[in-house]
Write a protein that holds these residues in place. Structure first.
Motif, mmCIF file in Angstrom:
data_model
loop_
_atom_site.group_PDB
_atom_site.id
_atom_site.type_symbol
_atom_site.label_atom_id
_atom_site.label_comp_id
_atom_site.label_asym_id
_atom_site.label_seq_id
_atom_site.Cartn_x
_atom_site.Cartn_y
_atom_site.Cartn_z
ATOM 1 N N HIS A 8 21.457 80.546 -14.063
ATOM 2 C CA HIS A 8 21.010 80.684 -15.278
ATOM 3 C C HIS A 8 19.882 81.769 -15.407
ATOM 4 O O HIS A 8 19.140 81.794 -16.166
ATOM 5 C CB HIS A 8 20.228 79.361 -15.634
ATOM 6 C CG HIS A 8 19.111 78.972 -14.896
ATOM 7 N ND1 HIS A 8 19.395 78.521 -13.450
ATOM 8 C CD2 HIS A 8 17.912 78.832 -15.151
ATOM 9 C CE1 HIS A 8 18.064 78.310 -13.058
ATOM 10 N NE2 HIS A 8 17.203 78.454 -14.179
ATOM 11 N N SER A 70 21.123 79.072 -22.683
ATOM 12 C CA SER A 70 21.109 77.711 -23.216
ATOM 13 C C SER A 70 20.294 76.681 -22.484
ATOM 14 O O SER A 70 19.938 77.076 -21.368
ATOM 15 C CB SER A 70 22.711 77.022 -23.006
ATOM 16 O OG SER A 70 23.090 76.979 -21.757
ATOM 17 N N GLY A 71 19.818 75.837 -23.185
ATOM 18 C CA GLY A 71 18.979 75.065 -22.389
ATOM 19 C C GLY A 71 17.463 74.966 -22.813
ATOM 20 O O GLY A 71 17.427 75.750 -23.755
ATOM 21 N N LYS A 73 13.683 72.627 -23.682
ATOM 22 C CA LYS A 73 12.834 71.445 -23.863
ATOM 23 C C LYS A 73 13.205 70.639 -25.083
ATOM 24 O O LYS A 73 13.112 69.277 -25.085
ATOM 25 C CB LYS A 73 11.336 71.749 -24.154
ATOM 26 C CG LYS A 73 10.797 72.171 -22.604
ATOM 27 C CD LYS A 73 9.296 72.584 -22.693
ATOM 28 C CE LYS A 73 8.803 72.780 -21.159
ATOM 29 N NZ LYS A 73 7.349 73.269 -21.078
ATOM 30 N N LYS A 78 18.795 71.370 -25.739
ATOM 31 C CA LYS A 78 19.579 70.694 -24.647
ATOM 32 C C LYS A 78 20.910 70.557 -25.029
ATOM 33 O O LYS A 78 21.864 70.817 -24.264
ATOM 34 C CB LYS A 78 18.850 69.329 -24.125
ATOM 35 C CG LYS A 78 17.500 69.342 -23.850
ATOM 36 C CD LYS A 78 17.016 68.054 -23.262
ATOM 37 C CE LYS A 78 15.630 68.012 -22.579
ATOM 38 N NZ LYS A 78 15.454 68.719 -21.460
ATOM 39 N N VAL A 81 23.516 73.463 -24.412
ATOM 40 C CA VAL A 81 24.212 73.451 -23.099
ATOM 41 C C VAL A 81 25.472 73.048 -23.331
ATOM 42 O O VAL A 81 26.433 73.762 -22.974
ATOM 43 C CB VAL A 81 23.410 72.691 -22.239
ATOM 44 C CG1 VAL A 81 24.233 72.569 -20.739
ATOM 45 C CG2 VAL A 81 21.887 72.982 -21.801
ATOM 46 N N THR A 108 20.014 73.407 -13.209
ATOM 47 C CA THR A 108 20.211 73.983 -14.348
ATOM 48 C C THR A 108 20.944 73.389 -15.130
ATOM 49 O O THR A 108 21.696 72.410 -14.955
ATOM 50 C CB THR A 108 20.688 75.540 -14.078
ATOM 51 O OG1 THR A 108 20.804 75.976 -15.514
ATOM 52 C CG2 THR A 108 22.018 75.469 -13.734
ATOM 53 N N GLY A 109 20.642 73.435 -16.762
ATOM 54 C CA GLY A 109 21.466 72.567 -17.593
ATOM 55 C C GLY A 109 22.951 72.552 -17.489
ATOM 56 O O GLY A 109 23.712 71.373 -17.463
ATOM 57 N N MET A 110 23.579 73.622 -17.234
ATOM 58 C CA MET A 110 24.916 73.914 -17.253
ATOM 59 C C MET A 110 25.501 73.286 -16.085
ATOM 60 O O MET A 110 26.647 72.934 -15.867
ATOM 61 C CB MET A 110 25.397 75.123 -17.330
ATOM 62 C CG MET A 110 24.818 76.349 -16.158
ATOM 63 S SD MET A 110 25.478 77.839 -16.629
ATOM 64 C CE MET A 110 24.717 78.875 -15.254
ATOM 65 N N ASN A 112 24.958 70.450 -15.059
ATOM 66 C CA ASN A 112 25.398 68.959 -15.359
ATOM 67 C C ASN A 112 26.732 68.811 -15.506
ATOM 68 O O ASN A 112 27.258 67.515 -15.298
ATOM 69 C CB ASN A 112 24.350 68.397 -16.567
ATOM 70 C CG ASN A 112 23.072 68.411 -15.866
ATOM 71 O OD1 ASN A 112 22.786 67.887 -14.807
ATOM 72 N ND2 ASN A 112 22.117 68.703 -16.635
ATOM 73 N N GLY A 143 18.443 65.472 -15.776
ATOM 74 C CA GLY A 143 19.561 66.259 -15.171
ATOM 75 C C GLY A 143 19.295 66.583 -13.707
ATOM 76 O O GLY A 143 20.124 66.783 -12.984
#
Length: 210
Positions: A8, A70-71, A73, A78, A81, A108-110, A112, A143
């Motif tokens: 990311h 993406s991603g 707070k 969120k 993502v 990182t968010g992706m 997940n 996450g």
């Protein structure tokens, strides 16, 4: 041997039209590029002025493939993502057949959705997951906790590199500290320390958690 890196890391184009990204990651990839025939970096591209910590790629055998940023707070950030998940998965699938090893940089968010997706994918290159966060972090975001749980149980059937060393770390998790200095810089720093004059008034600077 060909390496793909999924991260990311935020990239920008500077005022001269040159692609730059977060300095520490770019520096690490420039080094990895000396160990592989090619490196493909799938990472985020954002408009705007790059921060001062940005650096350009120096190796000619690195190819950059952009994905949306993406991603964040907020709840809407969120959810963003998931909005880009289809595009990210399609680009991941496009690079897998042409590489011999894939490094995924988390948390990182992706990750997940990428960790479960790649765990279920039967035909794929070997994976190396770099967990760059605090492996023992208490009260971590959901996450982060999910990704650590997934990696600890080795659902991905991969090697995992982590910062730090603990008695209870799984056998497939290897201690691999984040690279900060090369050997020349370590020697230079040692020489500077030996020639410094520590008499008189001193100004101290504390750098935490390096």
């Amino acid at each position: 041997m060909k390496l793909a890196v999924i991260s990311h890391t935020i990239h920008h184009y500077n005022s001269k039209g040159k692609l730059v990204g977060w300095g520490p990651t770019i520096r690490e990839l420039n080094f990895l590029a000396t160990k592989f025939d090619s490196v493909t970096h799938l990472a985020c591209l954002e408009d705007g002025v790059p921060p001062a910590s940005s650096a350009p790629y120096e190796a000619s055998n690195i190819t950059f493939i952009p994905i949306p940023v993406s991603g964040g707070k907020s709840v809407s950030a969120k959810l963003g993502v998931l909005k880009h998940a289809k595009e990210v998965i399609e680009k991941v699938n496009s690079i897998l057949p042409d590489v011999d090893l894939v490094q995924i940089r988390v948390p990182t968010g992706m990750a997940n959705y990428l960790l479960p997706y790649l765990s279920l994918k039967s035909k794929r290159p070997p994976l190396w997951v770099k967990y760059a966060g605090n492996w023992k972090q208490e009260n971590a975001p959901f996450g982060y906790r999910f990704q650590r749980w997934w990696l600890k149980n080795n659902f991905l059937r991969s090697k995992v590199s982590i910062n730090g060393k603990w008695d209870d770390q799984p056998k497939h998790c290897f201690t691999f500290e984040n690279p900060c200095l090369n050997e020349d810089e370590r020697v230079s720093g040692k020489n500077i320390l030996m020639t410094k004059n520590y008499s008189g008034a001193l100004i101290a600077c504390f750098i935490g958690r390096i």
